[in-house]
Design a protein around this motif. Structure first.
Motif, PDB file in Angstrom:
ATOM      1  N   GLU A 209       0.852  -1.188   0.000  1.00 16.10           N
ATOM      2  CA  GLU A 209       0.000   0.000   0.000  1.00 16.10           C
ATOM      3  C   GLU A 209       0.887   1.237   0.000  1.00 16.10           C
ATOM      4  OE1 GLU A 209      -3.449   2.265   2.576  1.00 16.10           O
ATOM      5  OE2 GLU A 209      -3.342   0.088   2.645  1.00 16.10           O
ATOM      6  N   TRP A 210       0.573   2.137  -0.915  1.00 24.69           N
ATOM      7  CA  TRP A 210       1.252   3.420  -1.016  1.00 24.69           C
ATOM      8  C   TRP A 210       0.241   4.484  -0.610  1.00 24.69           C
ATOM      9  CZ3 TRP A 210       1.890  -0.521  -4.446  1.00 24.69           C
ATOM     10  CH2 TRP A 210       3.204  -0.942  -4.712  1.00 24.69           C
ATOM     11  N   ASP A 211       0.503   5.190   0.492  1.00 24.42           N
ATOM     12  CA  ASP A 211      -0.368   6.269   0.956  1.00 24.42           C
ATOM     13  C   ASP A 211       0.095   7.552   0.278  1.00 24.42           C
ATOM     14  OD1 ASP A 211      -1.432   8.494   2.462  1.00 24.42           O
ATOM     15  OD2 ASP A 211      -1.913   7.059   4.060  1.00 24.42           O
ATOM     16  N   LEU A 212      -0.744   8.127  -0.551  1.00 23.06           N
ATOM     17  CA  LEU A 212      -0.373   9.306  -1.330  1.00 23.06           C
ATOM     18  C   LEU A 212      -0.385  10.584  -0.497  1.00 23.06           C
ATOM     19  CD1 LEU A 212      -2.406   8.462  -4.538  1.00 23.06           C
ATOM     20  CD2 LEU A 212      -0.039   7.874  -4.004  1.00 23.06           C
ATOM     21  N   LEU A 213      -1.050  10.554   0.646  1.00 23.72           N
ATOM     22  CA  LEU A 213      -1.115  11.744   1.489  1.00 23.72           C
ATOM     23  C   LEU A 213       0.089  11.872   2.418  1.00 23.72           C
ATOM     24  CD1 LEU A 213      -4.908  11.629   2.438  1.00 23.72           C
ATOM     25  CD2 LEU A 213      -3.801  12.881   0.572  1.00 23.72           C
ATOM     26  N   THR A 214       0.602  10.737   2.894  1.00 25.55           N
ATOM     27  CA  THR A 214       1.704  10.758   3.866  1.00 25.55           C
ATOM     28  C   THR A 214       3.021  10.238   3.292  1.00 25.55           C
ATOM     29  OG1 THR A 214       1.221   8.531   4.680  1.00 25.55           O
ATOM     30  CG2 THR A 214       0.072  10.380   5.754  1.00 25.55           C
ATOM     31  N   ASP A 215       2.995   9.717   2.069  1.00 25.43           N
ATOM     32  CA  ASP A 215       4.157   9.069   1.452  1.00 25.43           C
ATOM     33  C   ASP A 215       4.590   7.808   2.188  1.00 25.43           C
ATOM     34  OD1 ASP A 215       4.383  10.765  -0.727  1.00 25.43           O
ATOM     35  OD2 ASP A 215       5.670  12.172   0.358  1.00 25.43           O
ATOM     36  N   ASP A 216       3.721   7.264   3.025  1.00 28.31           N
ATOM     37  CA  ASP A 216       4.003   6.019   3.728  1.00 28.31           C
ATOM     38  C   ASP A 216       3.832   4.862   2.738  1.00 28.31           C
ATOM     39  OD1 ASP A 216       4.519   4.335   5.974  1.00 28.31           O
ATOM     40  OD2 ASP A 216       2.372   3.964   6.179  1.00 28.31           O
ATOM     41  N   VAL A 217       4.763   3.924   2.783  1.00 29.30           N
ATOM     42  CA  VAL A 217       4.700   2.750   1.914  1.00 29.30           C
ATOM     43  C   VAL A 217       4.844   1.518   2.798  1.00 29.30           C
ATOM     44  CG1 VAL A 217       5.730   1.546  -0.040  1.00 29.30           C
ATOM     45  CG2 VAL A 217       5.798   4.041   0.042  1.00 29.30           C
ATOM     46  N   ARG A 218       3.926   0.557   2.640  1.00 33.10           N
ATOM     47  CA  ARG A 218       3.984  -0.686   3.400  1.00 33.10           C
ATOM     48  C   ARG A 218       3.947  -1.871   2.446  1.00 33.10           C
ATOM     49  NH1 ARG A 218       0.304   2.451   6.017  1.00 33.10           N
ATOM     50  NH2 ARG A 218      -1.421   1.244   5.202  1.00 33.10           N
ATOM     51  N   TRP A 219       4.894  -2.779   2.633  1.00 34.86           N
ATOM     52  CA  TRP A 219       4.957  -4.011   1.838  1.00 34.86           C
ATOM     53  C   TRP A 219       4.982  -5.203   2.769  1.00 34.86           C
ATOM     54  CZ3 TRP A 219       8.937  -4.249  -2.718  1.00 34.86           C
ATOM     55  CH2 TRP A 219       8.586  -3.324  -3.695  1.00 34.86           C
ATOM     56  N   SER A 220       4.342  -6.282   2.338  1.00 30.04           N
ATOM     57  CA  SER A 220       4.459  -7.551   3.057  1.00 30.04           C
ATOM     58  C   SER A 220       5.795  -8.198   2.688  1.00 30.04           C
ATOM     59  CB  SER A 220       3.310  -8.485   2.678  1.00 30.04           C
ATOM     60  OG  SER A 220       3.439  -8.902   1.328  1.00 30.04           O
ATOM     61  N   ALA A 221       6.226  -9.143   3.505  1.00 28.00           N
ATOM     62  CA  ALA A 221       7.464  -9.876   3.211  1.00 28.00           C
ATOM     63  C   ALA A 221       7.363 -10.579   1.860  1.00 28.00           C
ATOM     64  CB  ALA A 221       7.740 -10.889   4.325  1.00 28.00           C
ATOM     65  N   GLU A 222       6.174 -11.068   1.519  1.00 28.17           N
ATOM     66  CA  GLU A 222       5.985 -11.760   0.248  1.00 28.17           C
ATOM     67  C   GLU A 222       6.174 -10.816  -0.935  1.00 28.17           C
ATOM     68  OE1 GLU A 222       3.824 -11.835   2.783  1.00 28.17           O
ATOM     69  OE2 GLU A 222       4.006 -13.901   3.496  1.00 28.17           O
ATOM     70  N   MET A 223       5.802  -9.554  -0.770  1.00 26.90           N
ATOM     71  CA  MET A 223       5.984  -8.568  -1.841  1.00 26.90           C
ATOM     72  C   MET A 223       7.463  -8.383  -2.141  1.00 26.90           C
ATOM     73  SD  MET A 223       3.976  -6.673  -3.698  1.00 26.90           S
ATOM     74  CE  MET A 223       3.720  -5.108  -4.494  1.00 26.90           C
ATOM     75  N   PHE A 224       8.272  -8.260  -1.090  1.00 23.92           N
ATOM     76  CA  PHE A 224       9.722  -8.140  -1.281  1.00 23.92           C
ATOM     77  C   PHE A 224      10.262  -9.353  -2.049  1.00 23.92           C
ATOM     78  CE2 PHE A 224       9.356  -5.144   2.265  1.00 23.92           C
ATOM     79  CZ  PHE A 224      10.223  -4.136   1.864  1.00 23.92           C
ATOM     80  N   ARG A 225       9.801 -10.545  -1.632  1.00 25.37           N
ATOM     81  CA  ARG A 225      10.301 -11.774  -2.255  1.00 25.37           C
ATOM     82  C   ARG A 225       9.882 -11.873  -3.715  1.00 25.37           C
ATOM     83  NH1 ARG A 225       8.834 -16.792  -3.092  1.00 25.37           N
ATOM     84  NH2 ARG A 225       6.914 -16.829  -1.912  1.00 25.37           N
ATOM     85  N   LEU A 226       8.615 -11.580  -4.011  1.00 22.19           N
ATOM     86  CA  LEU A 226       8.124 -11.700  -5.385  1.00 22.19           C
ATOM     87  C   LEU A 226       8.814 -10.719  -6.333  1.00 22.19           C
ATOM     88  CD1 LEU A 226       4.326 -12.200  -4.720  1.00 22.19           C
ATOM     89  CD2 LEU A 226       5.870 -13.839  -5.802  1.00 22.19           C
ATOM     90  N   LEU A 227       9.186  -9.546  -5.822  1.00 25.09           N
ATOM     91  CA  LEU A 227       9.850  -8.552  -6.668  1.00 25.09           C
ATOM     92  C   LEU A 227      11.369  -8.623  -6.570  1.00 25.09           C
ATOM     93  CD1 LEU A 227       7.486  -5.492  -6.234  1.00 25.09           C
ATOM     94  CD2 LEU A 227       7.721  -7.002  -8.210  1.00 25.09           C
ATOM     95  N   GLY A 228      11.886  -9.542  -5.747  1.00 26.45           N
ATOM     96  CA  GLY A 228      13.328  -9.696  -5.628  1.00 26.45           C
ATOM     97  C   GLY A 228      14.005  -8.500  -4.982  1.00 26.45           C
ATOM     98  N   CYS A 229      13.318  -7.869  -4.046  1.00 31.28           N
ATOM     99  CA  CYS A 229      13.859  -6.688  -3.362  1.00 31.28           C
ATOM    100  C   CYS A 229      14.369  -7.067  -1.978  1.00 31.28           C
ATOM    101  CB  CYS A 229      12.782  -5.617  -3.224  1.00 31.28           C
ATOM    102  SG  CYS A 229      12.261  -4.907  -4.782  1.00 31.28           S
ATOM    103  N   ASP A 230      15.387  -6.374  -1.526  1.00 34.84           N
ATOM    104  CA  ASP A 230      15.963  -6.568  -0.205  1.00 34.84           C
ATOM    105  C   ASP A 230      15.148  -5.763   0.808  1.00 34.84           C
ATOM    106  OD1 ASP A 230      17.453  -6.673   2.119  1.00 34.84           O
ATOM    107  OD2 ASP A 230      19.324  -5.996   1.192  1.00 34.84           O
ATOM    108  N   PRO A 231      14.525  -6.433   1.789  1.00 35.71           N
ATOM    109  CA  PRO A 231      13.743  -5.699   2.787  1.00 35.71           C
ATOM    110  C   PRO A 231      14.581  -4.666   3.546  1.00 35.71           C
ATOM    111  CG  PRO A 231      13.293  -8.047   2.944  1.00 35.71           C
ATOM    112  CD  PRO A 231      14.433  -7.879   1.980  1.00 35.71           C
ATOM    113  N   GLY A 232      15.878  -4.892   3.639  1.00 38.37           N
ATOM    114  CA  GLY A 232      16.750  -3.952   4.326  1.00 38.37           C
ATOM    115  C   GLY A 232      16.823  -2.595   3.649  1.00 38.37           C
TER     116      GLY A 232
END
Length: 150
Positions: free
Chosen positions: A49-72
């Motif tokens: 979820e990308w909050d357009l008002l606060t610029d807050d971005v939240r991803w599940s661990a599975e999202m990081f894995r599916l996109l090959g991104c480092d949670p760090g």
């Protein structure tokens, strides 16, 4: 006038929970002997979820894995998300984001993800806008899951 005694309610098992025993239906989740819940097996689904008002971005661990991104390194912003896709699929993601963010419509598509190690994966993507009380888009929610092999 007397009040009736409260009735005991049986715990309801979520529909997607998988029982591992053949015992009686006692309302327990997962059916483990020690009484702890067992995570249901099944397809991996990543959420973001990308909050357009606060610029807050939240991803599940599975999202990081599916996109090959480092949670760090934290989740990607919306403008960096196309960087993870095959060049040919970037216009489709842009159209999907325009549908959701500008037109307030749900968006669906199948996209090819490029992982940092050179590997590729195909994901099904569903996005939905979150509308504020005035009808404007305030956030974008997205679900990804691996696409079934053809």
């Amino acid at each position: 006038m007397s009040m009736p005694a409260p009735t005991a309610r049986r715990a309801v098992r979520p529909r997607d929970a998988r029982r591992t025993d053949a015992g009686a239906d006692d309302g327990s989740v997962g059916g483990r002997v020690d009484g702890t819940a067992q995570a249901p097996s099944g397809p991996v689904v990543g959420s973001a979820e990308w909050d357009l008002l606060t610029d807050d971005v939240r991803w599940s661990a599975e999202m990081f894995r599916l996109l090959g991104c480092d949670p760090g390194h934290g989740p990607l912003s919306l403008d960096r998300l196309p960087d993870r896709l095959a060049e040919a699929d970037r216009p489709q993601l842009r159209r999907m984001m325009t549908d959701a963010l500008v037109h307030g419509r749900h968006a669906f598509g199948t996209l090819q993800v490029c992982h940092p190690d050179g590997g590729r994966g195909t994901v099904e993507c569903a996005g939905e806008p979150v509308l504020g009380t005035d009808g404007t888009v305030t956030a974008l929610r997205m679900l990804l899951r691996p696409a079934d092999p053809a």
